[in-house]
Motif scaffolding. Structure first.
Motif, PDB file in Angstrom:
ATOM      1  N   THR A  52       0.723  -1.082   0.037  1.00 44.20           N
ATOM      2  CA  THR A  52       0.079   0.025   0.120  1.00 44.20           C
ATOM      3  C   THR A  52       0.835   1.209   0.266  1.00 44.20           C
ATOM      4  OG1 THR A  52       0.063   0.002   2.342  1.00 44.20           O
ATOM      5  CG2 THR A  52      -1.836  -1.114   1.302  1.00 44.20           C
ATOM      6  N   GLY A  53       2.142   1.340   0.119  1.00 45.73           N
ATOM      7  CA  GLY A  53       3.028   2.301  -0.196  1.00 45.73           C
ATOM      8  C   GLY A  53       3.236   2.915   1.086  1.00 45.73           C
ATOM      9  N   MET A  54       2.844   2.263   2.318  1.00 47.54           N
ATOM     10  CA  MET A  54       2.961   3.001   3.575  1.00 47.54           C
ATOM     11  C   MET A  54       4.556   2.478   3.830  1.00 47.54           C
ATOM     12  SD  MET A  54       0.922   2.495   7.225  1.00 47.54           S
ATOM     13  CE  MET A  54      -0.413   1.740   6.568  1.00 47.54           C
ATOM     14  N   PHE A  55       5.280   1.566   3.519  1.00 52.54           N
ATOM     15  CA  PHE A  55       6.438   1.243   3.522  1.00 52.54           C
ATOM     16  C   PHE A  55       7.092   1.244   2.365  1.00 52.54           C
ATOM     17  CE2 PHE A  55       6.265  -1.192   7.989  1.00 52.54           C
ATOM     18  CZ  PHE A  55       6.096  -0.039   8.585  1.00 52.54           C
ATOM     19  N   TYR A  56       8.463   1.547   2.076  1.00 49.44           N
ATOM     20  CA  TYR A  56       9.095   1.358   0.821  1.00 49.44           C
ATOM     21  C   TYR A  56      10.152   0.438   0.940  1.00 49.44           C
ATOM     22  CZ  TYR A  56       6.000   5.048  -0.470  1.00 49.44           C
ATOM     23  OH  TYR A  56       4.954   5.832  -0.563  1.00 49.44           O
ATOM     24  N   PRO A  57      10.311  -0.451  -0.124  1.00 42.52           N
ATOM     25  CA  PRO A  57      11.496  -1.666  -0.148  1.00 42.52           C
ATOM     26  C   PRO A  57      12.790  -1.093  -0.035  1.00 42.52           C
ATOM     27  CG  PRO A  57       9.929  -1.782  -2.058  1.00 42.52           C
ATOM     28  CD  PRO A  57       9.601  -0.607  -1.514  1.00 42.52           C
ATOM     29  N   ASP A  58      13.688  -1.637   0.961  1.00 44.03           N
ATOM     30  CA  ASP A  58      15.127  -1.078   0.824  1.00 44.03           C
ATOM     31  C   ASP A  58      15.781  -1.848  -0.439  1.00 44.03           C
ATOM     32  OD1 ASP A  58      14.858  -0.138   3.336  1.00 44.03           O
ATOM     33  OD2 ASP A  58      15.004  -2.226   4.291  1.00 44.03           O
ATOM     34  N   GLN A  59      15.179  -2.983  -0.933  1.00 46.04           N
ATOM     35  CA  GLN A  59      15.681  -3.724  -2.242  1.00 46.04           C
ATOM     36  C   GLN A  59      14.339  -4.133  -2.938  1.00 46.04           C
ATOM     37  OE1 GLN A  59      18.584  -6.649  -0.948  1.00 46.04           O
ATOM     38  NE2 GLN A  59      20.059  -5.006  -0.459  1.00 46.04           N
ATOM     39  N   GLY A  60      14.670  -4.321  -4.216  1.00 46.78           N
ATOM     40  CA  GLY A  60      13.571  -4.832  -5.048  1.00 46.78           C
ATOM     41  C   GLY A  60      12.548  -3.786  -5.113  1.00 46.78           C
ATOM     42  N   GLU A  61      11.499  -4.040  -5.682  1.00 44.55           N
ATOM     43  CA  GLU A  61      10.335  -3.212  -6.364  1.00 44.55           C
ATOM     44  C   GLU A  61       9.103  -3.807  -6.062  1.00 44.55           C
ATOM     45  OE1 GLU A  61      12.275  -1.176 -10.145  1.00 44.55           O
ATOM     46  OE2 GLU A  61      11.030  -2.507 -10.371  1.00 44.55           O
ATOM     47  N   VAL A  62       8.061  -2.763  -5.689  1.00 38.88           N
ATOM     48  CA  VAL A  62       6.685  -3.369  -5.816  1.00 38.88           C
ATOM     49  C   VAL A  62       6.025  -2.584  -6.914  1.00 38.88           C
ATOM     50  CG1 VAL A  62       4.630  -3.423  -4.280  1.00 38.88           C
ATOM     51  CG2 VAL A  62       6.622  -3.341  -3.161  1.00 38.88           C
ATOM     52  N   ARG A  63       5.534  -3.340  -7.707  1.00 37.85           N
ATOM     53  CA  ARG A  63       4.709  -2.701  -8.903  1.00 37.85           C
ATOM     54  C   ARG A  63       3.264  -2.918  -8.787  1.00 37.85           C
ATOM     55  NH1 ARG A  63       7.609  -2.003 -13.513  1.00 37.85           N
ATOM     56  NH2 ARG A  63       9.847  -2.278 -13.305  1.00 37.85           N
ATOM     57  N   VAL A  64       2.750  -1.939  -9.001  1.00 34.65           N
ATOM     58  CA  VAL A  64       1.035  -1.921  -9.386  1.00 34.65           C
ATOM     59  C   VAL A  64       0.616  -1.401 -10.734  1.00 34.65           C
ATOM     60  CG1 VAL A  64      -1.033  -0.774  -8.315  1.00 34.65           C
ATOM     61  CG2 VAL A  64       0.720  -1.414  -6.976  1.00 34.65           C
ATOM     62  N   ALA A  65       0.029  -2.592 -11.202  1.00 25.21           N
ATOM     63  CA  ALA A  65      -0.260  -2.598 -12.685  1.00 25.21           C
ATOM     64  C   ALA A  65       0.660  -2.211 -13.478  1.00 25.21           C
ATOM     65  CB  ALA A  65      -1.391  -1.487 -12.997  1.00 25.21           C
ATOM     66  N   GLY A  66       2.033  -2.779 -13.372  1.00 32.56           N
ATOM     67  CA  GLY A  66       3.237  -2.189 -14.129  1.00 32.56           C
ATOM     68  C   GLY A  66       3.950  -1.105 -13.544  1.00 32.56           C
ATOM     69  N   LYS A  67       3.484  -0.306 -12.727  1.00 33.24           N
ATOM     70  CA  LYS A  67       4.035   0.818 -12.321  1.00 33.24           C
ATOM     71  C   LYS A  67       4.766   0.646 -10.941  1.00 33.24           C
ATOM     72  CE  LYS A  67       3.581   5.965 -12.240  1.00 33.24           C
ATOM     73  NZ  LYS A  67       2.400   6.872 -12.670  1.00 33.24           N
ATOM     74  N   VAL A  68       6.038   1.231 -10.912  1.00 33.98           N
ATOM     75  CA  VAL A  68       6.639   0.899  -9.583  1.00 33.98           C
ATOM     76  C   VAL A  68       6.106   1.996  -8.400  1.00 33.98           C
ATOM     77  CG1 VAL A  68       8.918   1.273  -8.415  1.00 33.98           C
ATOM     78  CG2 VAL A  68       8.873   0.486 -10.761  1.00 33.98           C
ATOM     79  N   VAL A  69       6.005   1.371  -7.231  1.00 38.55           N
ATOM     80  CA  VAL A  69       5.454   2.339  -6.179  1.00 38.55           C
ATOM     81  C   VAL A  69       6.542   3.068  -5.665  1.00 38.55           C
ATOM     82  CG1 VAL A  69       4.489   2.331  -3.782  1.00 38.55           C
ATOM     83  CG2 VAL A  69       3.774   0.401  -5.629  1.00 38.55           C
ATOM     84  N   ARG A  70       6.421   4.384  -5.800  1.00 40.75           N
ATOM     85  CA  ARG A  70       7.597   5.064  -5.349  1.00 40.75           C
ATOM     86  C   ARG A  70       7.277   6.200  -4.170  1.00 40.75           C
ATOM     87  NH1 ARG A  70      11.443   4.482  -8.568  1.00 40.75           N
ATOM     88  NH2 ARG A  70      11.119   4.314 -10.806  1.00 40.75           N
ATOM     89  N   PRO A  71       8.000   6.281  -3.225  1.00 40.27           N
ATOM     90  CA  PRO A  71       7.978   6.877  -2.056  1.00 40.27           C
ATOM     91  C   PRO A  71       6.635   8.278  -1.984  1.00 40.27           C
ATOM     92  CG  PRO A  71      10.234   6.583  -2.097  1.00 40.27           C
ATOM     93  CD  PRO A  71       9.801   6.360  -3.519  1.00 40.27           C
TER      94      PRO A  71
END
Lengths: 286, 270
Positions: A52-71
């Motif tokens: 949900t973007g409440m935290f952001y990964p230290d490594q790797g990526e979270v993608r939502v519908a192909g778009k990276v979740v950015r801070p």
């Protein structure tokens, strides 16, 4: 996967210097319900917060519908996420309707009528003027579900959604889930209730020491199988898990078993291949 | 987006008891100021000195008027604790699922500034209405030493209504600055009472220090209200510039602090 809505790609996250999630990879496609289980403190909620973007990964990526979740840019994602993580969060001095209307006014994707309908759908009276602070736990949980679904998002993140809900409430949630999945939404569900996980989820993962392990890759169904002879039952017991004899039907031995077969024909074919002679196969036997 | 944030903040403000109490106190303390300045019947009053405009300056800058020392507290009570409430209740997370972090914090800062500004204007105008009933509504006829304010004296004599608007603007900007300082604190502190009290405690402590130093020209209390009759001869632009700059600084600081925290991992959650 082309219809993939949510992807964790080798995601790692530390909190307070301690690794909570380690190289987690998980993809959730349209119309899929993925269950996450694990012990307390194993990192399940952190995984949801990453989605949900409440935290952001230290490594790797979270993608939502192909778009990276950015801070800080969660609101810019191509699809909306509806989430209920831990206890539902509302302004205690406002009524349930006012809380939802405030949130709905941000994106203007649902009007007051829609919000009222959603409240009725989850079993709440939209005209109740009582502030949220005076709601019972079950009512808050229902309001939390309403908050997550009112804008008809494509991705749902639910952390123990049936907490404090009565039997009627659980059935209400099951109906909502089925309806959303039919509309090709995807769901990530965390629960301690194994029955709930078995009932709702297509795939199940366990989080253990921050790592994700696949427990099940398909939906487990219950089957009633009537066989020609006891010899066939013996063969089936060696082949299948959880085989339970339920007596005789029309003189033939009948068993209940569980498995991930999609159709009756699939199970029929599977057992016939093993030389088991069948009389009848039926899904969802009680 | 910002329009809906202002509407949202307004709904929240009107639904809580704290802003109503703050408004009552604001008007009540203005009335207290008007009453404490009201001359005794047996006292000699220079003709023309006893008017609504002089009373208005006195209620903001007179030693026995109690509004000025509590402005930081009342300003934060209106909407300054809004971010802290969002974090404490987790409502912020529901909002951040629907908008990006920059829109959220900018919208919040703009909404809090507008509402606090508006609130002070309403309080001040209600207080002035009371003064219009209580005092003679006449323009100041001539300068009276010790009674006519030193600050913006020309404006006071020639255009007293503009003078009145300037003072309300100064007070409203001071309130906005205190509210924004509280929002900046909310990015670091989660305790609602601390957020409510700290701007006022900072204000009081700084004033105490300046008093110990022998009463410097720059002092929180003087800049908030006691600039009318001060010996320091404040320039007309000096007071509004100070408050606008402080508000802008608090605005920027909050924006940077919030976004830095969000980038570090969005740990503004409870």
């Amino acid at each position: 996967m082309s219809n993939e809505l949510l992807l964790f790609d080798k995601v790692s996250k530390k909190l307070g210097g301690k690794p909570i999630i380690q190289e987690a990879t998980l993809s959730v496609a349209k119309g899929e319900v993925v269950g996450i289980v694990g012990a307390n403190g194993s990192g399940k909620t952190t995984l949801l917060r990453l989605a949900t973007g409440m935290f952001y990964p230290d490594q790797g990526e979270v993608r939502v519908a192909g778009k990276v979740v950015r801070p800080g840019l969660l609101g810019n994602l191509p699809v909306m996420i509806g989430a209920l993580i831990e206890s539902p969060s509302f302004l205690p001095y406002l009524s349930g309707l006012k809380n939802l209307l405030l949130l709905a006014s941000i994106r203007n994707q649902v009007d007051e009528e829609g919000v009222r309908e959603t409240m009725i759908q989850v079993g709440l009276d939209p005209d109740l003027r009582r502030p949220v602070r005076a709601y019972s736990l079950g009512m808050r949980q229902r309001l939390g579900i309403a908050q997550a679904i009112m804008e008809d998002p494509q991705i749902y993140i639910f952390d123990e959604p049936t907490n404090a809900l009565d039997t009627k409430g659980v059935e209400m949630f099951a109906e909502i889930l089925a309806e959303r999945v039919q509309r090709e939404a995807c769901v990530v569900l965390v629960s301690h209730d194994q029955g709930e996980i078995d009932r709702f989820c297509d795939r199940v993962y366990r989080v253990e020491e921050g790592r994700l392990f696949s427990l099940r890759e398909g939906r487990v169904k219950s089957w009633r199988v009537v066989m020609k002879s006891l010899e066939d039952v013996e063969k089936a017991a060696l082949l299948l898990k959880n085989v339970q004899m339920i007596g005789r039907q029309k003189g033939y031995p009948a068993v209940i078993c569980q498995g991930e077969w999609e159709t009756e024909a699939e199970l029929h074919h599977y057992l016939s291949q093993a030389g088991i002679q069948l009389v009848e196969v039926q899904v969802n036997a009680s | 987006m910002y329009g809906s944030m202002i509407r949202m903040e307004l709904v929240r403000t009107l639904s809580r008891w704290q802003p109503w109490v703050a408004l009552l106190l604001w008007v009540g303390l203005l009335i207290q100021g008007y009453e404490v300045f009201y001359p005794e019947p047996q006292m000699y009053v220079e003709p023309g000195s006893f008017n609504v405009f002089v009373a208005f300056t006195k209620t903001h800058g007179y030693d026995l008027a109690f509004l000025t020392p509590v402005i930081p507290l009342l300003a934060v009570m209106v909407a300054g604790d809004s971010l802290a409430w969002d974090v404490r209740t987790g409502f912020q997370h529901s909002m951040l699922l629907r908008m990006n972090g920059k829109e959220y914090i900018l919208g919040k800062l703009i909404a809090i500034s507008c509402i606090t500004f508006l609130f002070v204007w309403i309080g001040e105008l209600l207080g002035f209405l009371y003064a219009m009933i209580r005092y003679p509504v006449i323009f100041p006829p001539y300068i009276i030493e010790g009674i006519t304010p030193d600050y913006a004296q020309g404006l006071f004599m020639d255009y007293p209504i503009l003078f009145l608007l300037l003072i309300i603007f100064n007070t409203a900007m001071a309130a906005v600055a205190f509210a924004l300082i509280a929002v900046a604190l909310s990015t670091k502190i989660k305790n609602l009472y601390a957020i409510l009290a700290l701007p006022w405690l900072g204000f009081t402590s700084l004033e105490f220090i300046t008093q110990i130093l022998g009463g410097t020209r720059i002092s929180p209390l003087k800049y908030t209200g006691y600039y009318f009759l001060a010996v320091f001869q404040y320039k007309v632009w000096e007071i509004p510039l100070f408050w606008v700059s402080l508000a802008a600084l608090a605005f920027l600081l909050t924006y940077v602090l919030f976004n830095t925290q969000l980038k570090r991992g969005g740990q503004l959650v409870k």
